[in-house]
Design a protein around this motif. Structure first.
Motif, mmCIF file in Angstrom:
data_model
loop_
_atom_site.group_PDB
_atom_site.id
_atom_site.type_symbol
_atom_site.label_atom_id
_atom_site.label_comp_id
_atom_site.label_asym_id
_atom_site.label_seq_id
_atom_site.Cartn_x
_atom_site.Cartn_y
_atom_site.Cartn_z
ATOM 1 N N GLN A 141 113.958 -3.553 51.576
ATOM 2 C CA GLN A 141 113.570 -4.947 51.802
ATOM 3 C C GLN A 141 113.629 -5.741 50.497
ATOM 4 O OE1 GLN A 141 109.626 -4.866 53.476
ATOM 5 N NE2 GLN A 141 110.385 -4.659 55.580
ATOM 6 N N HIS B 142 115.848 -8.975 49.470
ATOM 7 C CA HIS B 142 115.288 -10.218 48.936
ATOM 8 C C HIS B 142 116.063 -10.654 47.692
ATOM 9 C CE1 HIS B 142 111.055 -9.140 50.732
ATOM 10 N NE2 HIS B 142 111.988 -9.304 51.659
ATOM 11 N N GLY C 158 113.679 -21.331 54.006
ATOM 12 C CA GLY C 158 113.902 -20.218 54.933
ATOM 13 C C GLY C 158 113.856 -18.873 54.238
ATOM 14 N N THR D 178 110.201 -18.220 53.004
ATOM 15 C CA THR D 178 109.297 -17.898 54.109
ATOM 16 C C THR D 178 109.514 -16.465 54.585
ATOM 17 O OG1 THR D 178 109.198 -20.210 54.794
ATOM 18 C CG2 THR D 178 108.614 -18.553 56.456
ATOM 19 N N ARG D 179 110.766 -16.107 54.802
ATOM 20 C CA ARG D 179 111.084 -14.747 55.271
ATOM 21 C C ARG D 179 110.641 -13.696 54.261
ATOM 22 N NH1 ARG D 179 117.158 -12.318 56.018
ATOM 23 N NH2 ARG D 179 116.514 -10.164 56.330
ATOM 24 N N CYS D 180 111.004 -13.905 53.005
ATOM 25 C CA CYS D 180 110.700 -12.907 51.984
ATOM 26 C C CYS D 180 109.208 -12.836 51.686
ATOM 27 C CB CYS D 180 111.495 -13.195 50.718
ATOM 28 S SG CYS D 180 113.284 -13.019 50.950
ATOM 29 N N GLN E 83 106.812 -13.357 53.832
ATOM 30 C CA GLN E 83 106.193 -12.608 54.934
ATOM 31 C C GLN E 83 106.386 -11.107 54.753
ATOM 32 O OE1 GLN E 83 108.133 -14.362 58.334
ATOM 33 N NE2 GLN E 83 106.653 -16.034 58.483
ATOM 34 N N GLN E 84 107.590 -10.691 54.395
ATOM 35 C CA GLN E 84 107.845 -9.259 54.201
ATOM 36 C C GLN E 84 107.081 -8.726 52.995
ATOM 37 O OE1 GLN E 84 112.145 -8.871 54.143
ATOM 38 N NE2 GLN E 84 112.140 -8.338 56.308
#
Length: 152
Positions: A44, A48, A120, A123-125, A127-128
Motif C-alpha cells: 500500500q 501511495h 483524491g 483522501t485515498r492514501c 484513509q489507507q
C-alpha cells in the motif's frame, strides 16, 4: 508555495514506511499475522509513493529548510529478544503517525487549491494510512501483555 516541501516529506515517508513494514515482516516472520499483513501494508505504501508521481511532476518537491525534529527513516534492522516485537511495532507506529499527519496537511492544501486530483490521492492514501496506523495500534495492544509480563 511550500506544498512541495510536504510532497517531498510524503514521498520519503511512504518509502520509509514501506521499507519498515517489510523489515518488520522479515524480522518477525514467526508471527504469521505480522509477516503477511506487513507485506500487504508495504505494498500500500509503495502504491501511495507511485500515486504521488504526477503530483510531484506538477508541484515539484523540495527539501525543507527547517531542522529535522523527526526524520522519516526506515527501520533498518529488527530487534531480538523479549521486547523486540513490541519495540519494532512502536517504531513503525511512529513513522505511520508521521505519514498520516503529513497526508492530512497535504489534503488541506489540496482543498485550498481546489485540486481535485491531489484531493483524491490524498483522501485515498490518508484513509489507507489511518488503517495501517490503527492495525499497528491494535497489534501493539496485543503484544504488550506478552512482552511485559511473561519472562523470557
Amino acid at each position: 508555495m511550500k506544498l512541495a516541501v510536504y510532497i517531498g516529506l510524503l514521498r520519503a515517508g511512504e518509502k520509509a514506511l514501506a521499507q519498515s513494514f517489510r523489515q518488520l515482516a522479515e524480522g518477525h516472520g514467526d508471527e504469521p499475522d505480522v509477516y503477511h499483513l506487513c507485506h500487504t501494508l508495504a505494498g500500500q505504501s509503495e502504491e501511495h509513493e507511485r500515486l504521488l508521481t504526477p503530483i510531484v511532476e506538477r508541484y515539484g518537491e523540495q527539501p525543507d529548510d527547517e531542522p529535522e525534529r523527526f526524520r522519516a527513516d526506515a527501520m533498518s534492522e529488527s530487534r531480538t529478544g523479549a521486547l523486540a516485537l513490541l519495540r519494532d511495532l512502536q517504531d513503525v507506529h511512529m513513522l505511520a503517525c508521521f505519514v498520516d499527519t503529513t497526508w492530512t496537511v497535504v489534503k488541506q492544501g489540496a482543498l485550498a487549491l481546489r485540486d481535485e486530483e491531489l484531493l483524491g490521492v490524498a483522501t485515498r492514501c490518508e484513509q489507507q494510512t489511518k488503517l495501517q496506523h490503527d492495525w499497528l495500534s491494535t497489534r501493539i495492544k496485543q503484544a504488550a501483555p506478552q512482552a511485559l509480563l511473561v519472562s523470557s
